[in-house]
Write an enzyme that holds these catalytic residues in place. Structure first.
Site, PDB file in Angstrom:
ATOM      1  N   LYS A   1       0.843  -1.198   0.000  1.00 12.96           N
ATOM      2  CA  LYS A   1       0.000   0.000   0.000  1.00 12.96           C
ATOM      3  C   LYS A   1       0.877   1.247   0.000  1.00 12.96           C
ATOM      4  CE  LYS A   1       0.706   1.952   3.330  1.00 12.96           C
ATOM      5  NZ  LYS A   1       1.987   2.487   3.872  1.00 12.96           N
TER       6      LYS A   1
ATOM      7  N   TYR B   1      -4.450   4.069   6.307  1.00 12.64           N
ATOM      8  CA  TYR B   1      -4.943   3.089   7.292  1.00 12.64           C
ATOM      9  C   TYR B   1      -6.251   3.578   7.916  1.00 12.64           C
ATOM     10  CZ  TYR B   1      -0.310   0.849   7.285  1.00 12.64           C
ATOM     11  OH  TYR B   1       0.840   0.205   6.922  1.00 12.64           O
TER      12      TYR B   1
HETATM   13  P1  NAD Z   1      12.391   1.712   2.100  1.00 13.06           P
HETATM   14  O1  NAD Z   1      12.828   3.084   1.715  1.00 13.06           O
HETATM   15  O2  NAD Z   1      12.923   1.149   3.352  1.00 13.06           O
HETATM   16  O3  NAD Z   1      12.751   0.692   0.932  1.00 13.06           O
HETATM   17  C1  NAD Z   1      12.525   1.006  -0.414  1.00 13.06           C
HETATM   18  C2  NAD Z   1      13.340   0.093  -1.290  1.00 13.06           C
HETATM   19  O4  NAD Z   1      13.151   0.523  -2.637  1.00 13.06           O
HETATM   20  C3  NAD Z   1      14.839   0.149  -1.008  1.00 13.06           C
HETATM   21  O5  NAD Z   1      15.354  -1.156  -1.059  1.00 13.06           O
HETATM   22  C4  NAD Z   1      15.398   0.974  -2.146  1.00 13.06           C
HETATM   23  O6  NAD Z   1      16.706   0.610  -2.503  1.00 13.06           O
HETATM   24  C5  NAD Z   1      14.421   0.644  -3.278  1.00 13.06           C
HETATM   25  N1  NAD Z   1      14.348   1.695  -4.289  1.00 13.06           N
HETATM   26  C6  NAD Z   1      14.335   1.466  -5.619  1.00 13.06           C
HETATM   27  N2  NAD Z   1      14.279   2.617  -6.301  1.00 13.06           N
HETATM   28  C7  NAD Z   1      14.261   3.606  -5.395  1.00 13.06           C
HETATM   29  C8  NAD Z   1      14.212   5.040  -5.496  1.00 13.06           C
HETATM   30  N3  NAD Z   1      14.134   5.660  -6.668  1.00 13.06           N
HETATM   31  N4  NAD Z   1      14.209   5.741  -4.343  1.00 13.06           N
HETATM   32  C9  NAD Z   1      14.239   5.135  -3.142  1.00 13.06           C
HETATM   33  N5  NAD Z   1      14.285   3.776  -2.981  1.00 13.06           N
HETATM   34  C10 NAD Z   1      14.286   3.029  -4.096  1.00 13.06           C
HETATM   35  O7  NAD Z   1      10.799   1.704   2.097  1.00 13.06           O
HETATM   36  P2  NAD Z   1       9.845   0.689   2.854  1.00 13.06           P
HETATM   37  O8  NAD Z   1       9.512   1.232   4.187  1.00 13.06           O
HETATM   38  O9  NAD Z   1      10.380  -0.673   2.755  1.00 13.06           O
HETATM   39  O10 NAD Z   1       8.494   0.838   1.980  1.00 13.06           O
HETATM   40  C11 NAD Z   1       8.327   0.177   0.742  1.00 13.06           C
HETATM   41  C12 NAD Z   1       6.837   0.074   0.424  1.00 13.06           C
HETATM   42  O11 NAD Z   1       6.187  -0.641   1.448  1.00 13.06           O
HETATM   43  C13 NAD Z   1       6.122   1.421   0.315  1.00 13.06           C
HETATM   44  O12 NAD Z   1       5.159   1.359  -0.679  1.00 13.06           O
HETATM   45  C14 NAD Z   1       5.446   1.564   1.669  1.00 13.06           C
HETATM   46  O13 NAD Z   1       4.270   2.353   1.635  1.00 13.06           O
HETATM   47  C15 NAD Z   1       5.123   0.141   2.007  1.00 13.06           C
HETATM   48  N6  NAD Z   1       5.087  -0.116   3.451  1.00 13.06           N
HETATM   49  C16 NAD Z   1       4.038  -0.809   3.948  1.00 13.06           C
HETATM   50  C17 NAD Z   1       3.975  -1.070   5.306  1.00 13.06           C
HETATM   51  C18 NAD Z   1       2.853  -1.899   5.866  1.00 13.06           C
HETATM   52  O14 NAD Z   1       2.695  -1.921   7.078  1.00 13.06           O
HETATM   53  N7  NAD Z   1       2.090  -2.588   5.032  1.00 13.06           N
HETATM   54  C19 NAD Z   1       4.973  -0.601   6.160  1.00 13.06           C
HETATM   55  C20 NAD Z   1       6.053   0.081   5.602  1.00 13.06           C
HETATM   56  C21 NAD Z   1       6.086   0.322   4.243  1.00 13.06           C
END
Ligand code: NAD
Length: 370
Positions: free
Chosen positions: A138, A223
C-alpha cells in the site's frame, strides 16, 4: 539511496518475534502432516528496504504456505547479503533490468512489490506479464488510473492481485469489524480515526512527491481511511478536507498534516486525521447509538488493543505479514478472490484523490465510484 527514518519503524513496530511465537499455529489444507516445504508457494521480494528486511522476510521464515524463493534489488551489495542470509542461489537473484526473466523461474509463484509507491504499477504489470500472481504494498499506486491499469494487467494475465492491507488480517481489527457490523453498538453514528508519526530524514523518498504520490495521507492516513470503509462496509459518498503545514521546507512537496470528514450513505460520519509531524496519533473509535468500540493503539504491527464500554477484549497476537501472505496463497490455490484485492486499493485511491481535490478546491467533493 535515501533510507527512511527509524522513527517510522518505531511507530509501527514492536518485536514481531513475540507475535510469531504466539500466533501462527493454524494449518492449511495444503500443509501436509510433515509440513512439506515443496507445497509452499514461492515469493519473490522486489525491493529490499526496511519493510522487506525487518518484517516480510522474517515472516516468510514462519509462513505456513509461502517461502522466500527469490529477490529483486537495485543494490548489488544486497545480492550477496540476502543470498548468504536466506540461502538463495544466484539464479534466483534479479536486478530491476533483468526482472522480466523471472517469467521462467518456476520457483516463483508470487511477486511481492515492496518498492516506493510510484514504482508499484510498473513492477505489478511486469510481474503479471511474467505470469506471476502479485501482492503489492500500500498505497497501491499514486493514482486511481494506475490502479485500473494494474487490475487490467493482472486480469489479462489471469493472475491474482492483492494489496498489502495487513490490518485486515489482525484479530482486533477483525473483531471490531464483526462487532461494528453486527449491531453490537447499535447504529454507527461516527468514526474517529487518526494515524501519524514524526518523519525523520528529509532526503527520503517518502517526502518526494514523484516517488510517494503524497505525504502522510498516502503513507499512513490510508490506514485510517480504509478502517472507516471496513468498519461500515460502505464507501464514502462525499469528503471535505483541509491541510495544515508548519514546516514548508521539509514538506515542500508533500502533505504534512490533513484532517478530513467523510459522509456515508447510512448517515455515519467519519472524522480522520493524519500527520508526518507528531507522535502518538494511532487510534480508531466507532461510536454507535448504544456504545463504542475503540482500538488504541490501532495500526501498529503487533500491538492493537481493542476495548468497549465493558473493558478490554483479549485477542491473540499474530504476525500480520505471515497471515496476509498465507491468505493470499490460499486464495491462489483455491482460486478465490482476495478480500484485499486490487479493487480495494482502487477504492482507497479514489477517496484519496477526493481528499486532495477537496483541499485544492476548498469544497465538498463527491467520491468517484469504481
Ligand atoms: P524503504 O525506503 O525502506 O525501501 C525502499 C526500497 O526501494 C529500497 O530497497 C530501495 O533501494 C528501493 N528503491 C528502488 N528505487 C528507489 C528510489 N528511486 N528511491 C528510493 N528507494 C528506491 O521503504 P519501505 O519502508 O520498505 O516501503 C516500501 C513500500 O512498502 C512502500 O510502498 C510503503 O508504503 C510500504 N510499506 C508498507 C507497510 C505496511 O505496514 N504494510 C509498512 C512500511 C512500508
Amino acid at each position: 539511496m535515501p533510507t527512511p527514518s527509524n522513527n517510522r519503524r518505531d511507530f509501527l513496530s514492536v518485536s514481531v518475534s513475540a507475535a510469531v511465537a504466539t500466533g501462527m499455529a493454524q494449518g492449511g489444507f495444503f500443509s501436509s502432516a510433515g509440513g512439506s516445504e515443496k507445497k509452499k508457494l514461492g515469493v519473490a521480494l522486489v525491493g529490499l528496504g526496511s519493510l522487506s528486511t525487518n518484517q516480510i522476510a522474517p515472516a516468510l521464515q514462519t509462513s505456513q504456505h509461502c517461502r522466500l524463493a527469490a529477490v529483486v534489488t537495485g543494490t548489488p551489495a544486497k545480492e550477496k547479503q540476502w543470498a548468504d542470509k536466506y540461502g538463495i542461489s544466484t539464479d534466483h537473484i534479479y536486478n530491476y533490468e533483468r526482472f522480466d526473466k523471472i517469467a521462467s523461474d518456476e520457483t516463483v509463484d508470487i511477486v511481492y512489490v515492496v518498492l516506493p509507491n510510484s514504482m508499484h504499477p510498473e513492477f505489478t504489470i511486469r510481474a503479471a506479464r511474467a505470469g506471476k500472481h502479485v501482492l503489492c504494498e500500500k498505497p497501491m499506486a499514486n493514482t486511481a488510473q494506475e490502479c485500473r491499469q494494474m487490475i487490467d494487467a493482472c486480469k489479462q494475465a489471469n493472475r491474482q492481485l492483492a494489496i498489502g492491507y495487513r490490518c485486515q488480517f489482525e484479530p482486533s481489527h477483525l473483531k471490531m469489524m464483526e462487532l461494528a457490523r453486527s449491531n453490537e453498538i447499535g447504529t454507527i453514528k461516527r468514526i474517529d480515526a487518526g494515524v501519524g508519526f514524526k518523519i525523520g530524514e528529509p532526503a527520503q523518498w517518502r517526502l518526494r512527491q514523484k516517488l510517494a504520490g503524497g505525504g502522510a495521507l498516502m503513507d499512513v492516513g490510508i490506514y485510517a481511511l480504509q478502517a472507516c470503509r471496513y468498519l461500515t462496509g460502505e464507501e464514502p459518498v462525499s469528503i471535505i478536507a483541509q491541510e495544515s503545514k508548519t514546516d514548508a521546507v521539509k514538506f515542500a512537496e508533500v502533505d504534512e498534516s490533513i484532517a478530513w470528514m467523510m459522509s456515508f450513505a447510512s448517515g455515519t460520519t467519519a472524522y480522520c486525521t493524519t500527520s508526518y509531524n507528531l507522535n502518538g496519533l494511532n487510534q480508531l473509535t466507532a461510536t454507535g447509538s448504544d456504545g463504542f468500540l475503540r482500538l488504541d493503539p490501532a495500526f501498529g504491527y503487533t500491538d492493537a488493543n481493542l476495548e468497549n464500554s465493558r473493558g478490554k477484549i483479549e485477542l491473540p497476537k499474530i504476525d500480520q505479514f505471515a497471515t496476509e501472505m498465507d491468505d493470499f496463497a490460499t486464495c491462489i490455490l483455491e482460486n478465490k478472490p482476495s478480500k484485499v484485492s486490487g479493487q480495494e486499493g482502487l477504492k482507497d485511491l479514489l477517496a484519496i484523490e477526493a481528499i486532495y481535490k477537496s483541499i485544492n478546491s476548498r469544497a465538498v467533493v463527491e467520491v468517484e465510484r469504481v
